[in-house]
Scaffold this motif. Structure first.
Motif, PDB file in Angstrom:
ATOM      1  N   ASP A 112      -3.555  10.049   8.099  1.00  0.00           N
ATOM      2  CA  ASP A 112      -2.988   8.932   7.347  1.00  0.00           C
ATOM      3  C   ASP A 112      -3.961   8.561   6.230  1.00  0.00           C
ATOM      4  O   ASP A 112      -5.161   8.448   6.468  1.00  0.00           O
ATOM      5  CB  ASP A 112      -2.803   7.752   8.314  1.00  0.00           C
ATOM      6  CG  ASP A 112      -2.390   6.457   7.626  1.00  0.00           C
ATOM      7  OD1 ASP A 112      -1.189   6.268   7.413  1.00  0.00           O
ATOM      8  OD2 ASP A 112      -3.274   5.630   7.316  1.00  0.00           O
TER       9      ASP A 112
ATOM     10  N   LEU B 239       0.833  -1.198   0.000  1.00  0.00           N
ATOM     11  CA  LEU B 239       0.000   0.000   0.000  1.00  0.00           C
ATOM     12  C   LEU B 239       0.867   1.247   0.000  1.00  0.00           C
ATOM     13  O   LEU B 239       1.875   1.317   0.688  1.00  0.00           O
ATOM     14  CB  LEU B 239      -0.871   0.035   1.258  1.00  0.00           C
ATOM     15  CG  LEU B 239      -1.982  -0.998   1.400  1.00  0.00           C
ATOM     16  CD1 LEU B 239      -2.582  -0.903   2.800  1.00  0.00           C
ATOM     17  CD2 LEU B 239      -3.042  -0.779   0.346  1.00  0.00           C
TER      18      LEU B 239
ATOM     19  N   ARG C 134      -4.303   5.795   2.765  1.00  0.00           N
ATOM     20  CA  ARG C 134      -3.660   4.625   2.149  1.00  0.00           C
ATOM     21  C   ARG C 134      -4.479   4.067   0.997  1.00  0.00           C
ATOM     22  O   ARG C 134      -5.714   4.065   1.061  1.00  0.00           O
ATOM     23  CB  ARG C 134      -3.517   3.497   3.165  1.00  0.00           C
ATOM     24  CG  ARG C 134      -2.735   3.857   4.386  1.00  0.00           C
ATOM     25  CD  ARG C 134      -2.535   2.625   5.224  1.00  0.00           C
ATOM     26  NE  ARG C 134      -1.954   2.971   6.509  1.00  0.00           N
ATOM     27  CZ  ARG C 134      -1.204   2.139   7.218  1.00  0.00           C
ATOM     28  NH1 ARG C 134      -0.963   0.926   6.780  1.00  0.00           N
ATOM     29  NH2 ARG C 134      -0.714   2.511   8.384  1.00  0.00           N
TER      30      ARG C 134
ATOM     31  N   ARG D 275      -9.334  -0.750  -2.257  1.00  0.00           N
ATOM     32  CA  ARG D 275      -9.615  -0.395  -0.865  1.00  0.00           C
ATOM     33  C   ARG D 275      -8.736   0.774  -0.429  1.00  0.00           C
ATOM     34  O   ARG D 275      -7.506   0.693  -0.468  1.00  0.00           O
ATOM     35  CB  ARG D 275      -9.362  -1.606   0.032  1.00  0.00           C
ATOM     36  CG  ARG D 275      -9.751  -1.393   1.490  1.00  0.00           C
ATOM     37  CD  ARG D 275      -9.656  -2.696   2.255  1.00  0.00           C
ATOM     38  NE  ARG D 275     -10.000  -2.515   3.654  1.00  0.00           N
ATOM     39  CZ  ARG D 275      -9.121  -2.149   4.592  1.00  0.00           C
ATOM     40  NH1 ARG D 275      -7.852  -1.963   4.267  1.00  0.00           N
ATOM     41  NH2 ARG D 275      -9.498  -2.001   5.846  1.00  0.00           N
ATOM     42  N   THR D 276      -9.380   1.836  -0.027  1.00  0.00           N
ATOM     43  CA  THR D 276      -8.678   3.068   0.321  1.00  0.00           C
ATOM     44  C   THR D 276      -9.157   3.509   1.704  1.00  0.00           C
ATOM     45  O   THR D 276     -10.349   3.434   1.996  1.00  0.00           O
ATOM     46  CB  THR D 276      -8.973   4.146  -0.742  1.00  0.00           C
ATOM     47  OG1 THR D 276      -8.617   3.620  -2.027  1.00  0.00           O
ATOM     48  CG2 THR D 276      -8.192   5.410  -0.489  1.00  0.00           C
ATOM     49  N   THR D 277      -8.233   3.942   2.534  1.00  0.00           N
ATOM     50  CA  THR D 277      -8.572   4.249   3.932  1.00  0.00           C
ATOM     51  C   THR D 277      -7.937   5.571   4.365  1.00  0.00           C
ATOM     52  O   THR D 277      -7.002   6.062   3.723  1.00  0.00           O
ATOM     53  CB  THR D 277      -8.078   3.143   4.877  1.00  0.00           C
ATOM     54  OG1 THR D 277      -6.646   3.111   4.847  1.00  0.00           O
ATOM     55  CG2 THR D 277      -8.617   1.774   4.468  1.00  0.00           C
TER      56      THR D 277
END
Lengths: 540, 145
Positions: free
Chosen positions: A369, A291, A371, A341-343
């Motif tokens: 943060d 990531l 990612r 998937r992005t967070t």
């Protein structure tokens, strides 16, 4: 994605996995005494606090044990107490020393007349796990810094607050030398279980300590493996470095790996000054995609208070306005089916205390943060969130009719910027993946040379983006666990035999790459050439 | 005459000071938020106590009159790559009298609860839900500082 294992790698795996020297090492590690020694070592190391960029206490204890207890000479310890690796060109990262702890299993290669080196550095294989942990946030300024290891029966609910955790009466004890006291609490904590159901039914306890899940059992066992290789005179061809690395968590910015790989964040290049030819991480299972992340620390600075107690824009409220906006963000993967998937999260915030006699916080800072496995979606979330820093400041200025950028308004300052470049493996045919997969096939853990499509944000971002092949294992064995990165991080001891099996695999994979002097006098040649890749020449 | 008025004003102020119900009252509150926390990526989707605290600050702005409060601190979380399990607002309140002060305290308490509820709603969790065995919601607690 399938890999194509070259026949020599398959042959090497079979030869190494069945070598009598390896068998002797594994037999030695399979005794009850060895299992107990591993367990005690883990408990004794995990209680040493090791916040990111403040890993000096844990690194110092590892350094001490390497020489005093694990059989190495001082010349085999490759890291210094002050954080310097002499052959690296990157000993200061983000303005701070780097507290890695590394030891070498010396290979034979440098003694060859035709040995090739890169600016004096002969080829090496790196096996590493990080030693930093997100809790506590900082080393305590005074008193005994050791973390208390609490024990809680499964019949009780998981703690809901730090106060509940502190109130648990049962905990492990340690003597003045830091050795675990083998009392009744120790006996309870040391019980081995197959899984959480087994532990719940048979008197297991949750063992609360930061680092249980992420990732001290694996890192501690890396040093067990190192000591066992030394004891059993396992002889590679290329050197093998076994490291506990710094700076994987929090604002660590992968500092430990940047030192080892000479990685320059601004340039995005790595000089690989130590000439590593392959990397093996110990934090996961088979991850080859990494990531990417952007991280920001933004400071909201309040204007100087006007005389007479007049109110003005507030740094805490400006920061709150920014965080509240960020809190409502939906990521690409939440908005669109099929998006990677992005967070994100605002992980930490703090304010400068008001000066004596005043009530106005001069400034506040937040850390965020973000990612994603792909640059496109990582940039998308960044482009969504980054303007919200200024939007928070502007909203607070507007409440008081102040202009943005004026001395009378809230101003913004970028305090820190972190980047982990994303890495997507378009091709998995490299020596680390081959050795990682084939060691698993040889030992019956895998049935085919398939690489998963999942991504992790790990130390491997640095070697992967420097061109060094990398693969992930674990050396841990836990029956159950949860609460990683939270105050309630806990685990329960798993089967020691699993640890030994995992040591077998890691040892096999590392020796496939490094080459190996077998018990029958033959030499398994290294699976890769002696010059590691790099994206920048070393400055030395 | 002027001296008489000043004397009367002095007497009124002394009387007010001796009668708390009519005195200006100020004090501090500590508003804590507690959530499960977790890994920023691995546990993504859990509520954040820090996000809840920030939501509460915005609600406080809307609920309390300008000049009646000052937020002196907003903090929480333990690392950039963790979902914050804790959040804290420290706030000073000033009111014309004790009743008004209690109204401010009630407004802050409601804003804190509503901020936590908004964060829980955004992440789709409700009281009683668990995440890996721990309470899944963010909760707020208000007490004098």
């Amino acid at each position: 994605m399938p890999a194509t294992i070259p026949p020599p790698v398959a042959a090497a795996a079979e030869k190494i996995a069945n070598d009598p020297q390896i068998a002797a090492l594994l037999k030695d590690q399979s005794t009850d005494a060895a299992a107990k020694a591993r367990w005690n070592q883990f408990l004794e190391l995990v209680r040493i606090p090791s916040p990111s960029r403040q890993e000096n206490l844990k690194a110092a204890e590892i350094h001490r044990r390497l020489v005093a207890e694990w059989g190495f000479s001082p010349s085999e310890v490759m890291t210094r107490a002050d954080g310097v690796i002499e052959a690296s060109d990157t000993n200061i990262v983000d303005g701070l020393p780097v507290y890695n702890a590394c030891v070498v299993i010396k290979g034979s290669y440098s003694g060859r007349a035709d040995a090739v080196n890169y600016k004096g550095q002969f080829p090496k294989v790196l096996v590493e796990g990080h030693i930093d942990v997100v809790n506590p946030e900082e080393l305590p300024k005074t008193g005994d810094p050791s973390i208390r290891i609490k024990l809680q029966p499964y019949a009780q609910p998981v703690v809901a607050t730090p106060e509940e955790l502190a109130a648990i009466p049962d905990e492990l004890s340690f003597d003045a030398r830091g050795r675990v006291v083998e009392n009744d609490k120790y006996a309870t904590a040391s019980k081995v279980f197959a899984n959480a159901k087994d532990a719940e039914a048979n008197g297991g306890v949750r063992i609360y300590v930061p680092g249980y899940g992420d990732m001290m059992p694996s890192t501690s066992n890396a040093f067990v493996l190192a000591a066992a290789m030394k004891k059993h005179n396992i002889k590679p061809v290329y050197d093998i470095w076994i490291c506990g690395t710094a700076g994987e968590e929090g604002k660590g910015n992968l500092a430990g790996m940047k030192q080892l790989y000479g990685f320059d964040q601004k340039a995005g290049t790595g000089s690989n000054p130590l000439n590593f030819v392959a990397n093996f991480g110990l934090e996961g299972g088979g991850t080859v995609n990494f990531l990417g992340s952007y991280r920001f620390e933004m400071k909201f600075k309040a204007p100087l208070p006007r005389g007479g107690g007049a109110t003005g824009p507030s740094a805490p409220e400006a920061m709150a306005a920014a965080i509240a906006r960020i809190s409502d963000v939906k990521t690409p993967s939440e908005l669109r089916d099929g998006a990677p998937r992005t967070t994100y999260t605002v992980g930490r915030a703090s304010c400068e205390p008001p000066p004596a006699g005043r009530t106005v916080a001069p400034s506040c800072s937040l850390e965020v943060d973000m990612r994603s496995p792909r640059k496109e979606t990582l940039d998308e979330i960044r482009n969504n969130i980054e303007p919200m820093f200024q939007a928070g400041a502007s909203a607070e200025n507007a409440r008081y009719g102040r202009k943005d950028g004026s001395p009378e308004g809230i101003t913004l300052e970028l305090m820190w910027y972190g980047l982990r470049p994303a890495f997507v493996a378009d091709n998995v045919d490299n020596v680390a993946v081959h050795a990682g997969l084939q060691s698993g096939i040889q030992l019956g853990v895998l049935t085919s040379p398939m690489v998963g499509a999942g991504s992790g944000s790990l130390n491997d971002n640095v070697p992967a983006n420097t061109g060094i092949p990398t693969y992930q294992f674990t050396l841990a064995s836990s029956a159950a666990g949860a609460g990683g990165h939270a105050f309630w991080e806990w685990g329960t001891r798993g089967a020691p035999a699993t640890e030994v099996a995992r040591m077998h695999r890691v040892l096999t994979a590392a020796l496939i790459v490094s080459g190996f002097h077998a018990a029958d006098g033959t030499v398994v040649p290294p699976a890769v050439g002696p010059l590691g890749k790099r994206t920048r020449e070393v400055a030395r | 005459m002027k001296r008489l008025i000043l004397s009367l004003a002095f007497l009124v102020s002394v009387a007010a000071a001796a009668t708390p119900a009519f005195a200006q009252q100020s004090g501090g509150l500590r508003v804590d938020f507690q959530g499960p926390g977790g890994h920023s990526s691995g546990a993504y989707g859990r509520v954040s106590a820090l996000h809840a605290a920030a939501r509460a600050v915005i609600l406080i702005q809307k609920a309390l009159p300008a000049g009646s409060y000052q937020i002196t601190n907003l903090t929480g979380g333990n690392s950039v790559n963790s979902i914050a399990s804790d959040g804290l607002i420290e706030i000073k309140l000033t009111a014309a009298n004790a009743a008004a002060y209690q109204a401010l305290v009630a407004a802050v308490t409601k804003a804190a609860a509503d901020g936590a509820a908004a964060e829980n709603a955004f992440r789709g969790v409700k009281p009683g839900d668990l995440t890996s065995g721990a309470p899944a919601t963010v909760r707020s607690f208000v007490k004098p500082s």
